[in-house]
Write a protein that holds these residues in place. Structure first.
Motif, PDB file in Angstrom:
ATOM      1  N   ASP A  97      49.774 -22.327 -36.505  1.00  0.00           N
ATOM      2  CA  ASP A  97      48.599 -21.826 -35.791  1.00  0.00           C
ATOM      3  C   ASP A  97      47.425 -21.618 -36.745  1.00  0.00           C
ATOM      4  O   ASP A  97      46.283 -21.996 -36.444  1.00  0.00           O
ATOM      5  N   ARG A  98      47.708 -21.043 -37.907  1.00  0.00           N
ATOM      6  CA  ARG A  98      46.657 -20.792 -38.900  1.00  0.00           C
ATOM      7  C   ARG A  98      46.036 -22.094 -39.395  1.00  0.00           C
ATOM      8  O   ARG A  98      44.822 -22.215 -39.529  1.00  0.00           O
ATOM      9  N   ARG A 101      43.877 -23.812 -36.659  1.00  0.00           N
ATOM     10  CA  ARG A 101      42.585 -23.115 -36.514  1.00  0.00           C
ATOM     11  C   ARG A 101      41.607 -23.581 -37.592  1.00  0.00           C
ATOM     12  O   ARG A 101      40.404 -23.710 -37.342  1.00  0.00           O
ATOM     13  N   SER A 102      42.105 -23.788 -38.805  1.00  0.00           N
ATOM     14  CA  SER A 102      41.220 -24.215 -39.892  1.00  0.00           C
ATOM     15  C   SER A 102      40.749 -25.655 -39.696  1.00  0.00           C
ATOM     16  O   SER A 102      39.673 -26.028 -40.150  1.00  0.00           O
ATOM     17  N   ILE A 103      41.544 -26.480 -39.021  1.00  0.00           N
ATOM     18  CA  ILE A 103      41.157 -27.869 -38.778  1.00  0.00           C
ATOM     19  C   ILE A 103      40.095 -27.967 -37.702  1.00  0.00           C
ATOM     20  O   ILE A 103      39.157 -28.765 -37.786  1.00  0.00           O
ATOM     21  N   GLY A 104      40.214 -27.148 -36.668  1.00  0.00           N
ATOM     22  CA  GLY A 104      39.265 -27.194 -35.565  1.00  0.00           C
ATOM     23  C   GLY A 104      39.742 -28.116 -34.454  1.00  0.00           C
ATOM     24  O   GLY A 104      40.725 -28.860 -34.602  1.00  0.00           O
ATOM     25  N   ALA A 105      39.031 -28.100 -33.347  1.00  0.00           N
ATOM     26  CA  ALA A 105      39.470 -28.836 -32.158  1.00  0.00           C
ATOM     27  C   ALA A 105      38.779 -30.183 -31.997  1.00  0.00           C
ATOM     28  O   ALA A 105      39.024 -30.900 -31.029  1.00  0.00           O
ATOM     29  N   ASP A 106      37.896 -30.568 -32.943  1.00  0.00           N
ATOM     30  CA  ASP A 106      37.119 -31.796 -32.767  1.00  0.00           C
ATOM     31  C   ASP A 106      37.728 -32.991 -33.480  1.00  0.00           C
ATOM     32  O   ASP A 106      37.110 -34.050 -33.567  1.00  0.00           O
ATOM     33  N   ARG A 107      38.955 -32.857 -34.012  1.00  0.00           N
ATOM     34  CA  ARG A 107      39.616 -33.950 -34.706  1.00  0.00           C
ATOM     35  C   ARG A 107      40.983 -34.201 -34.089  1.00  0.00           C
ATOM     36  O   ARG A 107      41.677 -33.247 -33.706  1.00  0.00           O
ATOM     37  N   HIS A 129      46.283 -25.594 -29.197  1.00  0.00           N
ATOM     38  CA  HIS A 129      45.190 -26.203 -29.965  1.00  0.00           C
ATOM     39  C   HIS A 129      44.874 -27.626 -29.518  1.00  0.00           C
ATOM     40  O   HIS A 129      44.028 -28.292 -30.130  1.00  0.00           O
ATOM     41  N   ASP A 168      39.676 -25.848 -46.092  1.00  0.00           N
ATOM     42  CA  ASP A 168      38.283 -25.446 -46.047  1.00  0.00           C
ATOM     43  C   ASP A 168      37.480 -26.478 -45.249  1.00  0.00           C
ATOM     44  O   ASP A 168      37.858 -27.660 -45.202  1.00  0.00           O
ATOM     45  N   PRO A 169      36.367 -26.076 -44.639  1.00  0.00           N
ATOM     46  CA  PRO A 169      35.598 -27.026 -43.810  1.00  0.00           C
ATOM     47  C   PRO A 169      35.113 -28.254 -44.569  1.00  0.00           C
ATOM     48  O   PRO A 169      34.999 -29.340 -43.994  1.00  0.00           O
TER      49      PRO A 169
END
Length: 482
Positions: A97-98, A101-107, A129, A168-169
């Protein structure tokens, strides 16, 4: 294939510009690169912006020799930078889950459940996710799980991220820039410790000296260099360069094997510490020691696949004589060791003929070689060969002295370099336990495989810098190599 126009490289911090800019000295192995007047004009200080074919040829040569590295922030993004994230996981729903969340939902993300004991928990996090879930009926290990996800990837690039990491982003976008070099097959970030709220001495030690942390400086990942392998905890790779992916028969060391196969195929693997992925280190003593030992067990499988790369130490013939003379601890030891260094200095001076202050440069290179020889000898005594050292200590006072000096010198030097938030005594204990556990794993794998290949040092014949012509900048290939 050479770097395109717009590519920018910077000389490695260890590369010396000598003779008023007419030559470069450095790389791995150390070599002398003489620059033509045209090549000198291409350099801007310690950087080389690629503006034409000549600049591309010189940049490619400097990268290949380890004399320079790409400036990631200045590189163009690939025209098609689409990527898919593949996450192998077995249980660990909280960590998964962690990470998601760091990857994001746009990939696009593919989660490969490697036969979890609680698959429902993994499925719930994956669904939350919006990731794609692949469930394996049998546990195949990280290599097999990654390959199962890789076979479903349709984008040009793939990101492998272990479930106990956080991205990291800027990590993936920055690593993608390295693929502006058409020979780059894989790029990896620096792996740092993930704050967990625990303050144990193990976590502090791991945060300073994790086995996965390859340091603060960019590098080409190549066997026989300071960065000889890269962890698969976080990897960005070109899908068309991976072939069948990881070796599924390997439960440990599969990332090292992949790196070495790519390099052996003439491709490049880049280490980029400007961006990071945080890894949740093991902080309980039993788990920590077991993981170190498991890393060691990868030695024999790697020796079977890459016998030329797996040696625990690499010596030139002179460095063996130098180290052996000091190890025997006789009255003649220091004079003989000094004589060896003197001969090597003269030999290197001849290879540096035509440069300014050749004796000074040769003396510096010889001193660096002597330090490297002693450092590798110490590592053999305290890490790779420690069972033999322990036996020797029971029978020989000289072995006891050598082991004590090696262990204490290693702690003193590494403690200063690592700047660990530990007192020297605790750091020293952690360092020795680290080495004992890893060495035990190496010996276990060697005994199981009935082979000493992973324990035998390798002897190379070169004893100094390799002179190389700098005409590559004008379109010619190097003309001299010894």
């Amino acid at each position: 294939m050479t770097p395109p126009v717009g590519f920018v490289i910077e000389l490695d911090r260890h590369t010396r510009v000598i003779d008023g800019g007419r030559a470069l000295l450095g790389g791995f192995p150390t070599r002398l690169l003489r620059l033509t007047p045209r090549a000198r004009r291409l350099l801007v200080g310690r950087t080389l912006p690629v503006r034409d074919a000549a600049g591309a040829l010189l940049a490619d040569r400097l990268l290949e020799c380890g004399l320079a590295h790409p400036v990631a922030a200045s590189l163009p993004t690939p025209p098609d930078s689409r990527y898919t994230v593949v996450v192998p996981v077995r249980d660990r729903p909280r960590q998964l889950d962690r990470l998601l969340r760091s990857i994001g939902a746009d990939r696009p993300v593919i989660v490969v459940d490697d036969a979890s004991r609680d698959p429902a928990a993994v499925a719930a996090v994956t669904a939350e996710h919006g990731a794609r879930l692949i469930t394996l009926a049998a546990n195949v290990g990280p290599a097999g799980a990654r390959n199962a996800g890789l076979r479903l990837v349709t984008t040009p690039y793939v990101v492998f991220a272990d479930s106990d990491t956080v991205l990291d982003p800027e990590t993936v976008p920055t690593l993608l820039r390295h693929f502006a070099d058409p020979r780059v097959a894989m790029a990896v970030p620096r792996i740092t410790g993930l704050p967990t709220g625990a303050t144990t001495w193990i976590e502090r030690y791991e945060n300073a000296r994790s086995s996965l942390d390859l340091g603060a400086h960019p590098a080409a990942v190549r066997p026989g260099t300071p960065v000889s392998w890269a962890s698969s905890a976080c990897v960005v790779a070109r899908v068309d360069a991976l072939g069948q992916g990881f070796d599924e028969s390997m439960r440990v060391g599969e990332d090292v094997d992949l790196c070495w196969r790519l390099v052996d195929a003439g491709l490049r693997v880049r280490y980029e510490p400007a961006v990071r992925a945080a890894h949740e280190h093991r902080v309980r003593p039993g788990d920590w020691l077991l993981r170190k030992a498991v890393y060691g067990t990868g030695a024999h499988p790697l020796a079977l696949r890459h016998p030329e790369f797996i040696a625990p130490a690499v010596f030139a013939p002179w460095s063996i004589t130098f180290a052996a003379a000091l190890l025997v601890q006789r009255r003649w030891s220091v004079p003989v060791a000094g004589a060896v260094l003197g001969v090597v200095t003269v030999r290197i001076t001849r290879k540096l003929d035509g440069t300014t202050h050749p004796y000074r440069l040769a003396a510096r290179l010889t001193a660096n070689g002597a330090v490297a020889a002693l450092s590798q000898t110490s590592a053999l005594l305290t890490r790779h060969w420690w069972p033999l050292t322990a036996v020797g200590c029971t029978a020989s006072r000289r072995v006891r002295r050598a082991a004590a000096v090696a262990a204490l010198a290693d702690i003193a030097l590494e403690y200063r370099r690592d700047r660990a938030p530990l007192d020297p005594l605790t750091y020293g204990v952690a360092r020795r336990l680290d080495d004992l556990a890893y060495g035990a794993g190496v010996w276990l794998s060697a005994l199981k495989g009935r082979s000493t290949a992973a324990l035998r040092p390798r002897v190379v014949r070169s004893s100094g810098p390799v002179p190389v012509s700098g005409k590559a900048a004008a379109g010619a290939r190097p003309t001299t190599r010894h």
